[in-house]
Design a protein around this motif. Structure first.
Motif, PDB file in Angstrom:
ATOM      1  N   THR A   1       1.048  -1.245   0.130  1.00  0.00           N
ATOM      2  CA  THR A   1      -0.350   0.022  -0.506  1.00  0.00           C
ATOM      3  C   THR A   1       0.899   1.621  -0.244  1.00  0.00           C
ATOM      4  O   THR A   1       0.685   2.325  -0.935  1.00  0.00           O
ATOM      5  CB  THR A   1      -0.685  -0.134   1.141  1.00  0.00           C
ATOM      6  OG1 THR A   1      -1.993  -1.633   1.336  1.00  0.00           O
ATOM      7  CG2 THR A   1      -1.672   1.115   1.532  1.00  0.00           C
TER       8      THR A   1
ATOM      9  N   THR B   1       0.959   3.753  -2.387  1.00  0.00           N
ATOM     10  CA  THR B   1       0.542   5.581  -2.366  1.00  0.00           C
ATOM     11  C   THR B   1       1.695   6.504  -2.804  1.00  0.00           C
ATOM     12  O   THR B   1       1.100   7.589  -3.763  1.00  0.00           O
ATOM     13  CB  THR B   1      -0.559   5.364  -1.293  1.00  0.00           C
ATOM     14  OG1 THR B   1       0.481   5.725  -0.299  1.00  0.00           O
ATOM     15  CG2 THR B   1      -1.694   4.996  -0.658  1.00  0.00           C
TER      16      THR B   1
ATOM     17  N   ALA C   1       1.275   5.879  -7.203  1.00  0.00           N
ATOM     18  CA  ALA C   1       0.186   6.263  -8.061  1.00  0.00           C
ATOM     19  C   ALA C   1       0.687   6.471  -9.211  1.00  0.00           C
ATOM     20  O   ALA C   1      -0.218   6.624 -10.093  1.00  0.00           O
ATOM     21  CB  ALA C   1      -0.637   6.950  -6.993  1.00  0.00           C
TER      22      ALA C   1
ATOM     23  N   SER D   1      -5.677  -0.592  -6.137  1.00  0.00           N
ATOM     24  CA  SER D   1      -4.716   0.514  -7.049  1.00  0.00           C
ATOM     25  C   SER D   1      -5.468   1.738  -7.579  1.00  0.00           C
ATOM     26  O   SER D   1      -5.588   2.477  -7.931  1.00  0.00           O
ATOM     27  CB  SER D   1      -3.511   0.035  -7.893  1.00  0.00           C
ATOM     28  OG  SER D   1      -4.482  -0.819  -8.218  1.00  0.00           O
TER      29      SER D   1
ATOM     30  N   VAL E   1      -6.344   5.208  -5.015  1.00  0.00           N
ATOM     31  CA  VAL E   1      -5.078   5.166  -4.316  1.00  0.00           C
ATOM     32  C   VAL E   1      -5.081   6.557  -6.019  1.00  0.00           C
ATOM     33  O   VAL E   1      -4.602   7.222  -7.280  1.00  0.00           O
ATOM     34  CB  VAL E   1      -4.088   4.514  -5.285  1.00  0.00           C
ATOM     35  CG1 VAL E   1      -2.960   5.048  -4.443  1.00  0.00           C
ATOM     36  CG2 VAL E   1      -3.895   3.867  -3.735  1.00  0.00           C
TER      37      VAL E   1
ATOM     38  N   ARG F   1      -3.906  10.085  -0.922  1.00  0.00           N
ATOM     39  CA  ARG F   1      -3.914   9.048  -2.031  1.00  0.00           C
ATOM     40  C   ARG F   1      -3.967   7.744  -0.280  1.00  0.00           C
ATOM     41  O   ARG F   1      -4.686   6.338  -0.649  1.00  0.00           O
ATOM     42  CB  ARG F   1      -2.832   8.277  -2.987  1.00  0.00           C
ATOM     43  CG  ARG F   1      -2.670   9.283  -3.558  1.00  0.00           C
ATOM     44  CD  ARG F   1      -1.788   9.324  -5.060  1.00  0.00           C
ATOM     45  NE  ARG F   1      -0.737   9.013  -4.055  1.00  0.00           N
ATOM     46  CZ  ARG F   1       0.580  10.808  -3.922  1.00  0.00           C
ATOM     47  NH1 ARG F   1      -0.070  11.887  -5.024  1.00  0.00           N
ATOM     48  NH2 ARG F   1       1.325  10.283  -3.677  1.00  0.00           N
ATOM     49  N   GLU F   2      -3.283   8.227   0.065  1.00  0.00           N
ATOM     50  CA  GLU F   2      -3.253   6.494   1.755  1.00  0.00           C
ATOM     51  C   GLU F   2      -4.203   6.552   2.444  1.00  0.00           C
ATOM     52  O   GLU F   2      -4.757   5.123   2.640  1.00  0.00           O
ATOM     53  CB  GLU F   2      -2.445   7.197   2.727  1.00  0.00           C
ATOM     54  CG  GLU F   2      -1.541   5.606   3.726  1.00  0.00           C
ATOM     55  CD  GLU F   2      -0.964   5.853   4.620  1.00  0.00           C
ATOM     56  OE1 GLU F   2      -1.012   5.442   6.393  1.00  0.00           O
ATOM     57  OE2 GLU F   2       0.202   6.757   4.213  1.00  0.00           O
TER      58      GLU F   2
ATOM     59  N   ARG G   1      -7.372   6.860   1.381  1.00  0.00           N
ATOM     60  CA  ARG G   1      -8.416   6.300   0.095  1.00  0.00           C
ATOM     61  C   ARG G   1      -7.903   4.500   0.295  1.00  0.00           C
ATOM     62  O   ARG G   1      -8.356   3.874  -0.084  1.00  0.00           O
ATOM     63  CB  ARG G   1      -8.207   7.231  -0.758  1.00  0.00           C
ATOM     64  CG  ARG G   1      -8.973   8.640  -1.101  1.00  0.00           C
ATOM     65  CD  ARG G   1      -9.299   9.105  -2.552  1.00  0.00           C
ATOM     66  NE  ARG G   1      -9.382  10.490  -2.454  1.00  0.00           N
ATOM     67  CZ  ARG G   1      -9.588  10.939  -3.064  1.00  0.00           C
ATOM     68  NH1 ARG G   1      -8.759  11.129  -4.340  1.00  0.00           N
ATOM     69  NH2 ARG G   1     -10.057  12.130  -3.379  1.00  0.00           N
ATOM     70  N   ALA G   2      -6.456   4.303  -0.310  1.00  0.00           N
ATOM     71  CA  ALA G   2      -6.442   3.132   0.215  1.00  0.00           C
ATOM     72  C   ALA G   2      -6.469   2.471   1.641  1.00  0.00           C
ATOM     73  O   ALA G   2      -7.290   0.758   1.245  1.00  0.00           O
ATOM     74  CB  ALA G   2      -4.459   2.963   0.339  1.00  0.00           C
TER      75      ALA G   2
END
Length: 196
Positions: free
Chosen positions: A99, A103, A106, A162, A165, A173-174, A176-177
């Motif tokens: 992960t 992130t 991306a 993915s 992200v 992004r993190e 959301r992941a």
């Protein structure tokens, strides 16, 4: 007449071939940082500057933008493999490393999709090999009976995460992941790079 350079102004010594591996590693780290902050259209000169090398050094290692991206992806996968092979590694911890790389990198996912769409089959083929390596690494630590065990569920989940992200910063992004993994009902360890 030119004045001689003072010690503070002198260029660092050229270590020649001994520095090649160190320069390549620095370029990969710099590319990840530059692309994460500015996207794939960031100038290659910015990567060279961040790595502390000249553009000629960059081009000696990587003939084009796609080669830089593939090198970063290779390094990401290598770290996921190392995390999976580490003594006592747990599946959630390996997912945390994966992960982190998703992130951080991306922007590279877009390059792979764009290359495939534009008919650059070499980059797409390489991406498929990397995907297989990630799947193999994750399966090493996938507990028996885990919800992602059946069929291709594991890599489908990775693809879904993915796809989630996105966002202007690594922090967004993190988040959301992590939310995507949570929605899939999958525990993820700390999101961080592998520290072997």
């Amino acid at each position: 007449m030119t004045q001689p350079l003072t010690p503070a102004e002198r260029r660092p010594p050229n270590h020649g071939p001994k520095a090649a591996a160190r320069n390549r590693d620095a370029l990969i780290v710099a590319a990840r940082e530059i692309y994460a902050a500015h996207g794939l259209d960031a100038p290659l000169s910015a990567i060279a500057r961040r790595a502390g090398v000249g553009q000629g050094v960059l081009y000696r290692h990587f003939p084009d933008r796609a080669a830089v991206a593939i090198a970063v992806l290779d390094e990401n996968v290598r770290q996921v493999e190392q995390a999976a092979s580490a003594e006592g590694a747990r599946f959630p911890d390996v997912l945390g490393v994966l992960t982190w790389h998703l992130t951080e990198s991306a922007a590279f996912l877009g390059l792979l999709h764009a290359d495939g769409a534009a008919g650059h089959s070499e980059a797409l083929a390489h991406a498929l090999v990397l995907s297989d390596r990630v799947g193999s690494a994750l399966r090493q630590r996938l507990p028996e009976g885990h919800r992602l065990g059946p069929s291709d569920d594991l890599m489908l989940a990775v693809a879904m995460v993915s796809g989630a992200v996105s966002g202007p910063t690594r922090e967004v992004r993190e988040l959301r992941a992590k939310a995507a993994w949570r929605l899939l009902g999958v525990e993820v360890g700390p999101v961080r790079p592998f520290e072997g």
